[in-house]
Write a protein that holds these residues in place. Structure first.
Motif, PDB file in Angstrom:
ATOM      1  N   PHE A 309       0.882  -0.943   0.027  1.00 42.30           N
ATOM      2  CA  PHE A 309       0.300   0.099   0.165  1.00 42.30           C
ATOM      3  C   PHE A 309       0.426   1.503   0.115  1.00 42.30           C
ATOM      4  N   VAL A 310       2.468   1.271   0.969  1.00 42.73           N
ATOM      5  CA  VAL A 310       2.815   2.062   1.092  1.00 42.73           C
ATOM      6  C   VAL A 310       3.833   2.868  -0.627  1.00 42.73           C
ATOM      7  N   ILE A 311       3.618   1.963  -1.079  1.00 45.06           N
ATOM      8  CA  ILE A 311       4.160   1.855  -2.827  1.00 45.06           C
ATOM      9  C   ILE A 311       3.578   2.294  -3.305  1.00 45.06           C
ATOM     10  N   ALA A 312       2.461   1.647  -3.641  1.00 48.09           N
ATOM     11  CA  ALA A 312       1.419   2.133  -4.155  1.00 48.09           C
ATOM     12  C   ALA A 312       1.143   3.655  -4.062  1.00 48.09           C
ATOM     13  N   ASN A 316       1.430   6.842  -6.637  1.00 46.75           N
ATOM     14  CA  ASN A 316       0.498   7.794  -6.959  1.00 46.75           C
ATOM     15  C   ASN A 316       0.496   9.109  -6.887  1.00 46.75           C
ATOM     16  N   THR A 317       2.052   9.347  -6.253  1.00 43.36           N
ATOM     17  CA  THR A 317       2.265  11.090  -5.973  1.00 43.36           C
ATOM     18  C   THR A 317       2.709  11.313  -7.695  1.00 43.36           C
ATOM     19  N   LYS A 318       2.520  12.635  -7.903  1.00 39.29           N
ATOM     20  CA  LYS A 318       3.483  13.567  -9.402  1.00 39.29           C
ATOM     21  C   LYS A 318       4.594  14.450  -8.072  1.00 39.29           C
ATOM     22  N   PRO A 319       5.066  15.195  -9.045  1.00 39.32           N
ATOM     23  CA  PRO A 319       6.417  16.298  -8.475  1.00 39.32           C
ATOM     24  C   PRO A 319       5.361  16.917  -8.829  1.00 39.32           C
ATOM     25  N   GLY A 320       5.527  17.902  -7.621  1.00 34.85           N
ATOM     26  CA  GLY A 320       4.840  19.469  -7.330  1.00 34.85           C
ATOM     27  C   GLY A 320       4.999  20.129  -7.949  1.00 34.85           C
ATOM     28  N   ARG A 321       4.739  21.610  -7.015  1.00 34.67           N
ATOM     29  CA  ARG A 321       5.039  22.807  -7.909  1.00 34.67           C
ATOM     30  C   ARG A 321       6.550  23.489  -7.050  1.00 34.67           C
ATOM     31  N   SER A 325       9.165  18.011  -4.160  1.00 32.11           N
ATOM     32  CA  SER A 325       8.136  18.070  -3.233  1.00 32.11           C
ATOM     33  C   SER A 325       7.323  17.161  -4.155  1.00 32.11           C
ATOM     34  N   ARG A 326       6.361  15.999  -3.749  1.00 29.90           N
ATOM     35  CA  ARG A 326       5.066  15.664  -4.647  1.00 29.90           C
ATOM     36  C   ARG A 326       3.990  15.720  -4.283  1.00 29.90           C
ATOM     37  N   SER A 327       2.962  15.729  -4.926  1.00 32.52           N
ATOM     38  CA  SER A 327       1.534  16.402  -4.690  1.00 32.52           C
ATOM     39  C   SER A 327       0.357  14.483  -4.538  1.00 32.52           C
ATOM     40  N   ILE A 328      -0.190  15.044  -3.649  1.00 33.98           N
ATOM     41  CA  ILE A 328      -0.881  13.736  -3.406  1.00 33.98           C
ATOM     42  C   ILE A 328      -2.178  13.313  -4.174  1.00 33.98           C
ATOM     43  N   PRO A 329      -2.753  12.841  -4.748  1.00 32.64           N
ATOM     44  CA  PRO A 329      -3.988  12.456  -5.479  1.00 32.64           C
ATOM     45  C   PRO A 329      -5.697  12.665  -4.887  1.00 32.64           C
ATOM     46  N   PRO A 330      -5.945  12.859  -5.725  1.00 28.33           N
ATOM     47  CA  PRO A 330      -7.977  13.372  -4.795  1.00 28.33           C
ATOM     48  C   PRO A 330      -7.737  12.165  -3.938  1.00 28.33           C
ATOM     49  N   ARG A 331      -9.075  12.263  -2.838  1.00 24.20           N
ATOM     50  CA  ARG A 331      -9.232  11.134  -1.789  1.00 24.20           C
ATOM     51  C   ARG A 331      -9.792  10.392  -3.234  1.00 24.20           C
ATOM     52  N   ARG A 351      -1.696  10.332   6.152  1.00 23.04           N
ATOM     53  CA  ARG A 351      -1.829  11.555   7.168  1.00 23.04           C
ATOM     54  C   ARG A 351      -0.346  11.978   7.533  1.00 23.04           C
ATOM     55  N   LYS A 352       0.633  10.336   7.301  1.00 21.25           N
ATOM     56  CA  LYS A 352       1.780   9.860   8.438  1.00 21.25           C
ATOM     57  C   LYS A 352       2.690  10.649   7.320  1.00 21.25           C
ATOM     58  N   PHE A 353       2.832  10.207   5.576  1.00 19.01           N
ATOM     59  CA  PHE A 353       4.157  10.531   4.898  1.00 19.01           C
ATOM     60  C   PHE A 353       3.616  11.968   3.876  1.00 19.01           C
ATOM     61  N   SER A 354       2.147  12.724   4.798  1.00 19.45           N
ATOM     62  CA  SER A 354       2.378  14.247   3.382  1.00 19.45           C
ATOM     63  C   SER A 354       1.339  14.697   4.635  1.00 19.45           C
ATOM     64  N   GLU A 355       1.398  15.968   4.454  1.00 23.50           N
ATOM     65  CA  GLU A 355       1.153  17.084   4.835  1.00 23.50           C
ATOM     66  C   GLU A 355      -0.105  18.609   3.732  1.00 23.50           C
ATOM     67  N   ALA A 356      -0.935  18.752   4.212  1.00 26.54           N
ATOM     68  CA  ALA A 356      -2.134  19.274   3.416  1.00 26.54           C
ATOM     69  C   ALA A 356      -2.075  19.042   1.867  1.00 26.54           C
ATOM     70  N   ASN A 357      -2.004  17.921   1.235  1.00 26.50           N
ATOM     71  CA  ASN A 357      -1.856  16.846  -0.110  1.00 26.50           C
ATOM     72  C   ASN A 357      -0.447  17.266  -0.456  1.00 26.50           C
ATOM     73  N   GLU A 358       0.792  17.253   0.079  1.00 26.18           N
ATOM     74  CA  GLU A 358       1.878  17.183  -0.457  1.00 26.18           C
ATOM     75  C   GLU A 358       2.717  16.827  -0.207  1.00 26.18           C
ATOM     76  N   MET A 359       3.369  16.059  -0.837  1.00 25.42           N
ATOM     77  CA  MET A 359       4.869  15.505   0.065  1.00 25.42           C
ATOM     78  C   MET A 359       6.364  16.043   0.264  1.00 25.42           C
ATOM     79  N   ARG A 360       6.587  16.958   1.845  1.00 28.14           N
ATOM     80  CA  ARG A 360       7.695  17.517   1.157  1.00 28.14           C
ATOM     81  C   ARG A 360       9.489  16.405   1.251  1.00 28.14           C
ATOM     82  N   LYS A 361      10.486  17.590   1.631  1.00 26.11           N
ATOM     83  CA  LYS A 361      11.361  16.165   1.577  1.00 26.11           C
ATOM     84  C   LYS A 361      11.622  15.596   2.714  1.00 26.11           C
TER      85      LYS A 361
END
Length: 444
Positions: A309-312, A316-321, A325-331, A351-361
Protein backbone atom coordinates in the motif's frame (compact mmCIF):
# COMPACT_ATOMS: atom_id res chain seq x y z
CA UNK A 1 85.28 156.80 -6.02
CA UNK A 2 82.75 155.07 -8.18
CA UNK A 3 79.14 155.70 -7.41
CA UNK A 4 76.56 152.99 -7.97
CA UNK A 5 73.38 155.05 -7.75
CA UNK A 6 71.53 152.55 -5.57
CA UNK A 7 72.53 149.36 -7.46
CA UNK A 8 74.30 146.61 -5.58
CA UNK A 9 77.55 145.33 -6.81
CA UNK A 10 77.95 141.63 -7.52
CA UNK A 11 80.28 139.67 -5.38
CA UNK A 12 83.46 138.59 -6.96
CA UNK A 13 83.52 134.95 -7.89
CA UNK A 14 85.59 132.66 -5.75
CA UNK A 15 87.88 130.63 -7.94
CA UNK A 16 88.08 127.83 -5.38
CA UNK A 17 84.28 127.09 -5.33
CA UNK A 18 82.72 124.28 -7.41
CA UNK A 19 80.98 125.16 -10.61
CA UNK A 20 77.20 125.22 -10.36
CA UNK A 21 76.72 123.81 -13.85
CA UNK A 22 75.52 120.13 -13.91
CA UNK A 23 77.59 117.58 -15.71
CA UNK A 24 75.81 115.09 -17.98
CA UNK A 25 76.43 111.46 -16.92
CA UNK A 26 75.12 107.94 -18.06
CA UNK A 27 71.93 107.67 -15.88
CA UNK A 28 68.76 105.53 -16.33
CA UNK A 29 65.62 107.09 -17.69
CA UNK A 30 63.51 109.01 -15.21
CA UNK A 31 60.35 106.93 -16.08
CA UNK A 32 59.77 103.20 -16.58
CA UNK A 33 57.22 101.51 -18.83
CA UNK A 34 55.82 97.97 -18.85
CA UNK A 35 57.00 96.20 -21.93
CA UNK A 36 54.91 93.00 -21.62
CA UNK A 37 53.05 90.73 -19.17
CA UNK A 38 54.20 87.11 -19.19
CA UNK A 39 52.02 84.14 -18.07
CA UNK A 40 54.37 81.12 -17.82
CA UNK A 41 53.23 77.90 -19.43
CA UNK A 42 55.41 75.48 -17.52
CA UNK A 43 57.03 76.71 -14.32
CA UNK A 44 55.88 80.03 -12.82
CA UNK A 45 57.94 81.87 -10.20
CA UNK A 46 56.83 81.40 -6.60
CA UNK A 47 56.40 83.97 -3.84
CA UNK A 48 56.65 81.92 -0.66
CA UNK A 49 56.11 82.95 2.95
CA UNK A 50 57.28 81.02 5.98
CA UNK A 51 55.10 82.04 8.94
CA UNK A 52 56.73 81.30 12.29
CA UNK A 53 60.02 79.72 11.13
CA UNK A 54 62.99 80.21 8.84
CA UNK A 55 64.30 77.95 6.13
CA UNK A 56 67.81 77.58 4.79
CA UNK A 57 68.98 78.57 1.36
CA UNK A 58 70.17 75.07 0.49
CA UNK A 59 66.74 73.40 0.48
CA UNK A 60 65.67 71.82 -2.79
CA UNK A 61 61.93 71.71 -3.52
CA UNK A 62 60.29 69.33 -5.96
CA UNK A 63 57.12 70.52 -7.74
CA UNK A 64 54.00 68.31 -7.95
CA UNK A 65 51.03 68.95 -10.20
CA UNK A 66 47.43 68.09 -9.30
CA UNK A 67 46.12 64.82 -10.82
CA UNK A 68 42.65 66.27 -11.38
CA UNK A 69 43.99 68.95 -13.66
CA UNK A 70 46.21 66.87 -15.89
CA UNK A 71 45.78 67.34 -19.58
CA UNK A 72 42.91 65.39 -21.14
CA UNK A 73 42.87 64.06 -24.68
CA UNK A 74 40.23 66.46 -25.99
CA UNK A 75 41.06 69.47 -23.80
CA UNK A 76 43.76 72.11 -24.13
CA UNK A 77 46.36 72.25 -21.37
CA UNK A 78 45.92 75.04 -18.81
CA UNK A 79 48.73 77.53 -18.21
CA UNK A 80 50.97 76.78 -15.28
CA UNK A 81 49.63 79.72 -13.25
CA UNK A 82 46.08 78.32 -13.44
CA UNK A 83 46.98 74.79 -12.27
CA UNK A 84 47.29 73.76 -8.64
CA UNK A 85 50.90 73.34 -7.60
CA UNK A 86 52.59 71.90 -4.53
CA UNK A 87 56.26 72.03 -3.57
CA UNK A 88 57.79 69.43 -1.27
CA UNK A 89 61.28 69.16 0.18
CA UNK A 90 62.96 66.31 2.08
CA UNK A 91 66.44 67.82 1.96
CA UNK A 92 66.49 68.43 5.70
CA UNK A 93 67.58 65.46 7.84
CA UNK A 94 64.56 65.57 10.18
CA UNK A 95 61.98 68.05 8.81
CA UNK A 96 59.77 67.92 5.75
CA UNK A 97 58.71 71.18 4.09
CA UNK A 98 55.58 71.56 2.01
CA UNK A 99 54.44 74.67 0.12
CA UNK A 100 50.81 74.98 -0.95
CA UNK A 101 48.58 77.66 -2.38
CA UNK A 102 45.92 79.13 -0.15
CA UNK A 103 42.36 78.53 -1.31
CA UNK A 104 39.71 81.19 -1.06
CA UNK A 105 37.13 80.66 1.69
CA UNK A 106 33.44 80.27 0.72
CA UNK A 107 31.73 83.66 0.69
CA UNK A 108 35.00 85.61 0.91
CA UNK A 109 36.58 87.81 -1.71
CA UNK A 110 38.68 86.05 -4.34
CA UNK A 111 42.41 85.98 -3.78
CA UNK A 112 44.62 88.51 -5.50
CA UNK A 113 46.95 87.67 -8.37
CA UNK A 114 50.65 88.20 -7.67
CA UNK A 115 53.22 89.45 -10.17
CA UNK A 116 57.00 89.84 -10.21
CA UNK A 117 58.59 92.71 -12.18
CA UNK A 118 61.98 92.49 -13.88
CA UNK A 119 63.37 96.02 -14.49
CA UNK A 120 65.93 96.77 -17.18
CA UNK A 121 67.79 99.98 -16.19
CA UNK A 122 69.23 100.49 -19.67
CA UNK A 123 65.94 100.58 -21.49
CA UNK A 124 63.71 101.60 -18.60
CA UNK A 125 61.26 98.80 -19.38
CA UNK A 126 59.69 96.40 -16.90
CA UNK A 127 58.76 92.80 -17.75
CA UNK A 128 55.89 91.62 -15.50
CA UNK A 129 55.64 87.85 -14.82
CA UNK A 130 52.58 86.33 -13.14
CA UNK A 131 53.59 84.21 -10.13
CA UNK A 132 52.08 82.03 -7.44
CA UNK A 133 51.66 82.98 -3.80
CA UNK A 134 52.38 79.94 -1.57
CA UNK A 135 52.76 79.26 2.12
CA UNK A 136 55.47 76.93 3.40
CA UNK A 137 54.67 74.60 6.33
CA UNK A 138 56.99 72.21 8.12
CA UNK A 139 56.45 68.87 9.90
CA UNK A 140 58.82 66.74 11.96
CA UNK A 141 59.34 63.50 10.05
CA UNK A 142 59.34 61.20 13.12
CA UNK A 143 55.98 62.47 14.41
CA UNK A 144 54.50 62.30 10.93
CA UNK A 145 55.47 58.62 10.56
CA UNK A 146 53.89 57.75 13.92
CA UNK A 147 50.67 59.53 12.99
CA UNK A 148 50.50 57.74 9.62
CA UNK A 149 51.01 54.38 11.34
CA UNK A 150 48.19 55.13 13.79
CA UNK A 151 45.89 56.21 10.96
CA UNK A 152 46.65 53.02 9.03
CA UNK A 153 45.95 50.91 12.12
CA UNK A 154 42.67 52.72 12.76
CA UNK A 155 41.69 52.30 9.10
CA UNK A 156 42.35 48.55 9.24
CA UNK A 157 40.40 48.28 12.48
CA UNK A 158 37.47 50.21 11.06
CA UNK A 159 37.44 48.08 7.90
CA UNK A 160 37.42 44.90 9.99
CA UNK A 161 34.56 46.26 12.09
CA UNK A 162 32.60 47.20 8.98
CA UNK A 163 33.16 43.74 7.50
CA UNK A 164 32.05 42.11 10.75
CA UNK A 165 28.91 44.25 10.92
CA UNK A 166 28.02 43.40 7.31
CA UNK A 167 28.56 39.70 7.99
CA UNK A 168 26.38 39.80 11.12
CA UNK A 169 23.63 41.69 9.27
CA UNK A 170 23.52 40.09 5.83
CA UNK A 171 25.56 36.90 6.26
CA UNK A 172 24.22 33.37 6.33
CA UNK A 173 23.84 31.38 9.51
CA UNK A 174 27.14 29.61 8.82
CA UNK A 175 28.94 32.92 8.16
CA UNK A 176 27.64 34.46 11.41
CA UNK A 177 28.82 31.39 13.31
CA UNK A 178 32.32 31.74 11.84
CA UNK A 179 32.41 35.45 12.80
CA UNK A 180 31.37 34.69 16.38
CA UNK A 181 34.02 31.97 16.69
CA UNK A 182 36.65 34.35 15.30
CA UNK A 183 35.74 36.99 17.88
CA UNK A 184 35.92 34.46 20.71
CA UNK A 185 39.24 33.07 19.53
CA UNK A 186 40.71 36.59 19.25
CA UNK A 187 41.24 36.66 23.05
CA UNK A 188 44.92 35.71 23.36
CA UNK A 189 46.77 35.14 26.65
CA UNK A 190 48.95 37.98 27.88
CA UNK A 191 52.67 37.26 27.83
CA UNK A 192 55.73 38.85 29.30
CA UNK A 193 59.36 38.67 28.30
CA UNK A 194 60.65 35.13 28.01
CA UNK A 195 57.26 33.76 26.80
CA UNK A 196 56.00 33.41 30.34
CA UNK A 197 52.28 33.97 30.78
CA UNK A 198 51.37 37.02 32.81
CA UNK A 199 49.10 37.01 35.81
CA UNK A 200 45.41 37.02 34.94
CA UNK A 201 43.76 40.28 35.88
CA UNK A 202 40.34 40.64 37.52
CA UNK A 203 38.54 41.26 34.22
CA UNK A 204 39.99 38.14 32.58
CA UNK A 205 39.27 36.08 35.69
CA UNK A 206 35.63 37.23 35.72
CA UNK A 207 35.30 36.47 32.00
CA UNK A 208 36.72 32.97 32.39
CA UNK A 209 34.42 32.37 35.35
CA UNK A 210 31.35 33.33 33.31
CA UNK A 211 32.50 31.20 30.39
CA UNK A 212 32.91 28.24 32.74
CA UNK A 213 29.36 28.65 34.01
CA UNK A 214 27.98 28.78 30.48
CA UNK A 215 30.07 25.79 29.33
CA UNK A 216 28.90 23.73 32.32
CA UNK A 217 25.32 23.88 31.06
CA UNK A 218 26.16 23.07 27.45
CA UNK A 219 24.98 19.83 25.90
CA UNK A 220 27.46 17.00 25.44
CA UNK A 221 28.23 15.41 22.10
CA UNK A 222 25.99 12.46 22.96
CA UNK A 223 23.11 14.75 23.79
CA UNK A 224 23.57 16.67 20.56
CA UNK A 225 23.64 13.40 18.63
CA UNK A 226 20.38 12.35 20.32
CA UNK A 227 18.72 15.62 19.31
CA UNK A 228 19.89 15.18 15.72
CA UNK A 229 18.59 11.60 15.63
CA UNK A 230 15.20 12.68 16.96
CA UNK A 231 14.90 15.31 14.23
CA UNK A 232 15.66 12.85 11.44
CA UNK A 233 12.78 11.36 9.39
CA UNK A 234 13.06 7.86 10.87
CA UNK A 235 10.54 5.34 12.18
CA UNK A 236 10.43 4.81 15.96
CA UNK A 237 13.27 2.51 17.10
CA UNK A 238 14.19 0.87 20.36
CA UNK A 239 17.93 1.51 20.65
CA UNK A 240 18.13 -0.52 23.88
CA UNK A 241 16.68 -3.68 22.34
CA UNK A 242 18.50 -6.91 23.14
CA UNK A 243 16.94 -8.80 20.21
CA UNK A 244 16.81 -7.54 16.64
CA UNK A 245 13.07 -8.32 16.45
CA UNK A 246 12.45 -5.76 19.20
CA UNK A 247 14.37 -2.94 17.50
CA UNK A 248 11.59 -2.15 15.02
CA UNK A 249 8.31 -3.56 16.33
CA UNK A 250 5.58 -3.52 13.61
CA UNK A 251 2.94 -2.77 16.25
CA UNK A 252 4.88 0.38 17.17
CA UNK A 253 6.05 1.43 13.70
CA UNK A 254 2.66 0.94 12.01
CA UNK A 255 0.31 0.80 14.98
CA UNK A 256 -1.39 -2.28 16.41
CA UNK A 257 -4.91 -1.24 15.34
CA UNK A 258 -3.88 -0.29 11.80
CA UNK A 259 -1.81 -3.47 11.42
CA UNK A 260 -4.81 -5.63 12.37
CA UNK A 261 -6.96 -3.85 9.75
CA UNK A 262 -4.59 -4.71 6.89
CA UNK A 263 -6.39 -7.36 4.74
CA UNK A 264 -4.41 -10.56 4.09
CA UNK A 265 -7.09 -13.24 3.54
CA UNK A 266 -7.38 -12.41 -0.16
CA UNK A 267 -3.68 -13.03 -0.72
CA UNK A 268 -3.73 -16.22 1.30
CA UNK A 269 -6.62 -17.59 -0.80
CA UNK A 270 -4.97 -16.63 -4.08
CA UNK A 271 -1.68 -18.28 -3.11
CA UNK A 272 -3.50 -21.36 -1.81
CA UNK A 273 -5.36 -21.73 -5.12
CA UNK A 274 -2.16 -20.92 -7.02
CA UNK A 275 -3.59 -17.77 -8.52
CA UNK A 276 -1.39 -14.81 -9.43
CA UNK A 277 -1.29 -11.87 -6.98
CA UNK A 278 -1.61 -8.51 -8.72
CA UNK A 279 0.63 -5.80 -7.26
CA UNK A 280 2.54 -2.75 -8.49
CA UNK A 281 5.66 -3.71 -6.53
CA UNK A 282 8.24 -6.13 -7.84
CA UNK A 283 9.66 -6.52 -4.32
CA UNK A 284 6.24 -7.63 -3.01
CA UNK A 285 5.53 -9.90 -6.00
CA UNK A 286 8.80 -11.79 -5.51
CA UNK A 287 7.99 -12.60 -1.85
CA UNK A 288 4.24 -12.84 -1.50
CA UNK A 289 3.98 -16.54 -2.40
CA UNK A 290 6.58 -17.68 0.14
CA UNK A 291 5.17 -15.58 2.99
CA UNK A 292 1.44 -16.08 2.28
CA UNK A 293 1.83 -19.88 2.15
CA UNK A 294 3.43 -19.89 5.63
CA UNK A 295 0.70 -20.00 8.26
CA UNK A 296 3.11 -18.88 11.02
CA UNK A 297 4.13 -15.70 9.15
CA UNK A 298 0.83 -13.82 9.45
CA UNK A 299 2.40 -10.69 10.92
CA UNK A 300 5.07 -10.61 8.20
CA UNK A 301 2.31 -10.91 5.60
CA UNK A 302 0.45 -7.96 7.09
CA UNK A 303 3.66 -5.93 6.99
CA UNK A 304 4.21 -6.95 3.36
CA UNK A 305 0.66 -5.91 2.42
CA UNK A 306 1.07 -2.60 4.23
CA UNK A 307 4.37 -2.13 2.35
CA UNK A 308 2.51 -2.72 -0.94
CA UNK A 309 0.00 0.00 0.00
CA UNK A 310 2.82 2.45 0.86
CA UNK A 311 4.66 1.82 -2.44
CA UNK A 312 1.40 2.21 -4.39
CA UNK A 313 0.74 5.47 -2.51
CA UNK A 314 4.19 6.82 -3.49
CA UNK A 315 3.95 5.74 -7.13
CA UNK A 316 0.61 7.55 -7.53
CA UNK A 317 2.07 10.90 -6.45
CA UNK A 318 3.33 13.45 -8.96
CA UNK A 319 6.10 16.09 -8.79
CA UNK A 320 4.84 19.17 -6.97
CA UNK A 321 5.25 22.87 -7.65
CA UNK A 322 8.20 23.25 -5.31
CA UNK A 323 11.46 21.53 -6.11
CA UNK A 324 11.77 18.13 -4.43
CA UNK A 325 8.11 17.92 -3.40
CA UNK A 326 5.31 15.64 -4.62
CA UNK A 327 1.56 16.24 -4.78
CA UNK A 328 -1.03 13.75 -3.44
CA UNK A 329 -3.94 12.67 -5.70
CA UNK A 330 -7.54 13.38 -4.61
CA UNK A 331 -9.16 11.07 -2.08
CA UNK A 332 -11.31 9.21 -4.60
CA UNK A 333 -8.37 8.46 -6.89
CA UNK A 334 -6.18 7.54 -3.91
CA UNK A 335 -8.89 5.18 -2.65
CA UNK A 336 -9.07 3.57 -6.09
CA UNK A 337 -5.24 3.21 -6.32
CA UNK A 338 -4.94 1.58 -2.86
CA UNK A 339 -7.96 -0.73 -3.13
CA UNK A 340 -8.84 -2.94 -1.28
CA UNK A 341 -7.22 -1.04 1.63
CA UNK A 342 -9.65 0.07 4.34
CA UNK A 343 -10.36 3.78 4.74
CA UNK A 344 -8.52 3.87 8.09
CA UNK A 345 -5.38 2.39 6.53
CA UNK A 346 -5.47 4.89 3.65
CA UNK A 347 -5.88 7.82 6.06
CA UNK A 348 -3.06 6.47 8.22
CA UNK A 349 -0.68 6.41 5.23
CA UNK A 350 -1.80 9.80 3.92
CA UNK A 351 -1.44 11.58 7.26
CA UNK A 352 1.87 9.93 8.13
CA UNK A 353 3.65 10.67 4.84
CA UNK A 354 2.09 13.95 3.70
CA UNK A 355 0.70 17.24 4.90
CA UNK A 356 -1.88 19.44 3.15
CA UNK A 357 -1.92 17.06 0.16
CA UNK A 358 1.82 17.52 -0.37
CA UNK A 359 4.91 15.44 0.29
CA UNK A 360 7.91 17.56 1.16
CA UNK A 361 11.50 16.35 1.41
CA UNK A 362 10.96 15.33 5.04
CA UNK A 363 7.90 13.20 4.17
CA UNK A 364 9.67 11.54 1.23
CA UNK A 365 12.64 10.61 3.41
CA UNK A 366 10.27 9.35 6.13
CA UNK A 367 8.47 7.12 3.63
CA UNK A 368 11.74 5.73 2.26
CA UNK A 369 13.09 4.83 5.71
CA UNK A 370 9.78 3.15 6.62
CA UNK A 371 9.96 1.13 3.38
CA UNK A 372 13.48 0.00 4.32
CA UNK A 373 12.27 -1.12 7.77
CA UNK A 374 9.29 -3.02 6.27
CA UNK A 375 11.63 -4.71 3.77
CA UNK A 376 13.91 -5.83 6.62
CA UNK A 377 10.95 -7.19 8.60
CA UNK A 378 9.65 -9.23 5.66
CA UNK A 379 13.10 -10.53 4.57
CA UNK A 380 14.29 -11.60 8.04
CA UNK A 381 16.55 -8.52 8.37
CA UNK A 382 18.67 -9.24 5.26
CA UNK A 383 17.50 -7.49 2.11
CA UNK A 384 18.67 -7.53 -1.49
CA UNK A 385 18.07 -3.91 -2.48
CA UNK A 386 17.74 -4.49 -6.23
CA UNK A 387 13.95 -5.05 -6.37
CA UNK A 388 13.27 -2.21 -3.96
CA UNK A 389 15.37 0.20 -6.02
CA UNK A 390 13.37 -0.81 -9.08
CA UNK A 391 10.07 -0.05 -7.32
CA UNK A 392 11.10 3.34 -5.94
CA UNK A 393 13.11 4.49 -9.00
CA UNK A 394 16.25 5.15 -6.93
CA UNK A 395 19.91 4.60 -7.65
CA UNK A 396 22.06 2.22 -5.61
CA UNK A 397 23.81 5.00 -3.66
CA UNK A 398 20.59 6.68 -2.51
CA UNK A 399 18.94 3.40 -1.60
CA UNK A 400 21.96 2.31 0.45
CA UNK A 401 21.96 5.63 2.31
CA UNK A 402 18.33 5.13 3.39
CA UNK A 403 19.22 1.68 4.75
CA UNK A 404 22.16 3.16 6.65
CA UNK A 405 19.84 5.74 8.20
CA UNK A 406 17.83 2.99 9.91
CA UNK A 407 21.03 1.44 11.32
CA UNK A 408 21.61 -1.30 8.73
CA UNK A 409 24.99 -2.38 7.42
CA UNK A 410 25.21 -2.30 3.62
CA UNK A 411 27.62 -4.44 1.63
CA UNK A 412 27.99 -4.38 -2.18
CA UNK A 413 27.72 -7.76 -3.96
CA UNK A 414 27.80 -8.87 -7.57
CA UNK A 415 25.52 -11.39 -9.23
CA UNK A 416 27.67 -13.21 -11.75
CA UNK A 417 24.73 -15.10 -13.25
CA UNK A 418 22.78 -11.93 -14.00
CA UNK A 419 25.86 -9.80 -14.59
CA UNK A 420 24.67 -6.97 -12.33
CA UNK A 421 25.99 -5.35 -9.18
CA UNK A 422 23.71 -4.83 -6.21
CA UNK A 423 23.87 -4.42 -2.45
CA UNK A 424 22.72 -6.38 0.56
CA UNK A 425 21.52 -4.56 3.69
CA UNK A 426 21.67 -6.41 7.01
CA UNK A 427 19.97 -5.20 10.18
CA UNK A 428 21.87 -6.54 13.18
CA UNK A 429 22.60 -5.41 16.72
CA UNK A 430 24.04 -3.05 17.62
CA UNK A 431 22.43 -0.75 15.10
CA UNK A 432 25.00 1.32 13.22
CA UNK A 433 23.54 4.80 12.70
CA UNK A 434 25.44 7.52 10.80
CA UNK A 435 27.25 9.84 13.19
CA UNK A 436 26.93 13.58 13.20
CA UNK A 437 29.70 15.16 11.18
CA UNK A 438 32.16 17.42 13.03
CA UNK A 439 33.95 19.74 10.65
CA UNK A 440 37.45 20.68 11.79
CA UNK A 441 38.07 24.43 12.01
CA UNK A 442 40.27 26.04 9.41
CA UNK A 443 43.88 26.64 10.16
CA UNK A 444 44.62 30.32 10.43
Amino acid sequence: MVETYGKKRKRAADSSAKPTKKVVIDAPPATASVSRVVRPKFCPPVIATTPGFEIGDDLAFHPYDSKTETRAKNKQAKPAVDRKLMLHSTSHHSIDYTAREEDSQPGAKPLLNHFIGVYDPKTGKVEVIQSKKMVVRCAVRAKQAAAEAMEEKDAKQSMMELKTDLGQTFGTKKARKVINERVLNAISPQKKAGDKPADIDDASRAMLHSVGKIAAGMATREQLQAVVDDAKPLPPVNVHAEDIHDAYDPKVVIGADILNMVPIREWQEQVRHKEGVQTVSKFVAMRVNAIASNDTAEERLRVLRYLAFVIAFYLNTKPGRQKGSRSIPPRDKLREALAPAPEAVIENIRRKFSEANEMRKFHIDLLMTHVCVFACLTDNFEVDTQDLRYDLRLDDKTMNQYFREIGARVKPVSKKAEGVATSVARLVLPLDFPKQRHIAPRRK
